[in-house]
Design an enzyme around this catalytic site. Sequence first.
Site, PDB file in Angstrom:
ATOM      1  CG  HIS A 149       1.888  -9.531   3.690  1.00 48.34           C
ATOM      2  ND1 HIS A 149       0.620 -10.039   3.579  1.00 48.34           N
ATOM      3  CD2 HIS A 149       1.823  -8.269   3.237  1.00 48.34           C
ATOM      4  CE1 HIS A 149      -0.181  -9.094   3.079  1.00 48.34           C
ATOM      5  NE2 HIS A 149       0.525  -8.020   2.861  1.00 48.34           N
ATOM      6  CB  CYS A 173      -9.872  -5.010   0.717  1.00 44.08           C
ATOM      7  SG  CYS A 173      -8.106  -4.986   0.721  1.00 44.08           S
ATOM      8  CB  THR A 192      -0.938  -0.013   1.226  1.00 40.19           C
ATOM      9  OG1 THR A 192      -1.741  -1.190   1.156  1.00 40.19           O
ATOM     10  CG2 THR A 192      -1.836   1.202   1.263  1.00 40.19           C
ATOM     11  CD  GLN A 226      -1.760 -10.921  -4.917  1.00 38.15           C
ATOM     12  OE1 GLN A 226      -1.449 -12.111  -4.924  1.00 38.15           O
ATOM     13  NE2 GLN A 226      -2.321 -10.360  -3.849  1.00 38.15           N
TER      14      GLN A 226
HETATM   15  N1  PLP Z   1      -1.557  -4.394  -4.325  1.00 38.99           N
HETATM   16  C1  PLP Z   1      -2.038  -5.630  -4.539  1.00 38.99           C
HETATM   17  C2  PLP Z   1      -2.214  -6.123  -5.928  1.00 38.99           C
HETATM   18  C3  PLP Z   1      -2.373  -6.443  -3.445  1.00 38.99           C
HETATM   19  O1  PLP Z   1      -2.846  -7.674  -3.651  1.00 38.99           O
HETATM   20  C4  PLP Z   1      -2.193  -5.930  -2.132  1.00 38.99           C
HETATM   21  C5  PLP Z   1      -2.598  -6.733  -0.958  1.00 38.99           C
HETATM   22  O2  PLP Z   1      -3.629  -7.393  -0.951  1.00 38.99           O
HETATM   23  C6  PLP Z   1      -1.666  -4.641  -1.976  1.00 38.99           C
HETATM   24  C7  PLP Z   1      -1.361  -3.889  -3.099  1.00 38.99           C
HETATM   25  C8  PLP Z   1      -1.425  -4.060  -0.609  1.00 38.99           C
HETATM   26  O3  PLP Z   1      -0.286  -4.655  -0.034  1.00 38.99           O
HETATM   27  P1  PLP Z   1      -0.012  -4.553   1.545  1.00 38.99           P
HETATM   28  O4  PLP Z   1      -0.951  -5.497   2.210  1.00 38.99           O
HETATM   29  O5  PLP Z   1       1.409  -4.980   1.720  1.00 38.99           O
HETATM   30  O6  PLP Z   1      -0.207  -3.137   1.931  1.00 38.99           O
END
Ligand code: PLP
Length: 393
Positions: A221, A343, A70, A199
Amino acid sequence: MIYADNAATTKLLPSAFEAMKPFLLDEYANVSQPYAFSQKAKKALKEARKIIADCVGSLPDEIFFTSGGTESDNWALKGVVLSDNTPKTIITSQIEHKAVLNSCLALERLGHKVIYLPVNREGVIVKEKSPCQAKPDIPLYERGCGLPRNLTTVHNYDNEIKIVSVMMANNEVGTIQPIKELCEIAHKNGAIFHTDAVQAVGHIKFDVHELGVDLLSASAHKFNGPKGVGFLYMKKGTKYPLNDGGAQEFGLRSGTENVAGVVGMATALKYNVENIDTNISKLKTLEDIIINKLTEAKIDFIRNGSNNRVPGNVSLSFKNSEGEMLLHRLDLMGICISTGSACDSKKTQISHVLKAMQIPEEYAKGTIRISLGHNNTESEAKSIAEALIKILR
Ligand code: PLP
């Protein structure tokens, strides 16, 4: 329990945990300090940057540590667009993660223009001239959404096309985009190219220099590293600051470094990249077990995404079913999966990704995402398929 939600998060690799331990317990010095005690942590940070750079084909000083995907996405988009005061146009796709979509929305609120590119039924970006599609049907797009346009005509817009942001692999359906090709079009039109590769990193092979991207986001993660740590690849010569504070991360991202997290991330990524071929073929076998069993049982379903998808992603839409119901029934049987993206799993509405792909409503409502990881076994894949068949019947 059978854990099959690896696109939401993955289990920490034991070797990554072991590598992190010294920096949590004994080598806890702040790397900005000049005394001898900080040397081991400083060295570990440097080594981790080199390991990660080697894994993605970059130079070490093109890797900037962040708190995860994020933050990396926010940094890329806001860093570029807010680098000066002129109004900009941002081009993204209708199927991005909310980390990108909501960053775009925030920039839209500041007066910048956002164009959302449509995708086809497989979730692949539509590049060639196509009729304008309806505005995506979610509140997120309600304000100031430009109609999806043809990427090759971007030079016609009044604002400077500053950045194109298209994800490498979709988190819901796994579709992999033709990033190199999209990046070339963006560059021809004078735009900077960012890809959210959260991903993809550690799951598919690529080389950032070969792709030509300017910015790339990753999150530990998602590849068996710890939570709360990630990185942004930023091409040499393009320097956009994230925040204000100390001089960490070459003065662009202030904040005391998460040495243990970074070391864990590098260990996990190295392991995943070294074992990528074995993992891909194992995951393909597991995917086939599920698909074949459902097909043999004559279950009416669509497998979402393109054939070129991230290994282990099995997004299935069952006719006249309910994704939420399937999730809870599987949960009662000890199986963890997801409906669409993590989410979205509290909401029953059809995800923006499935809507953009125009999956028929009678199927879209019954969508689940099984995301397998290298810890899953063949017998687990069989159990998942059998549990689904039992519920659906
Ligand atoms: N971008 C994508 C494509 C994701 O799948 C995710 C997490 O689900 C994120 C961004 C956000 O990553 P993070 O959980 O490390 O903030």
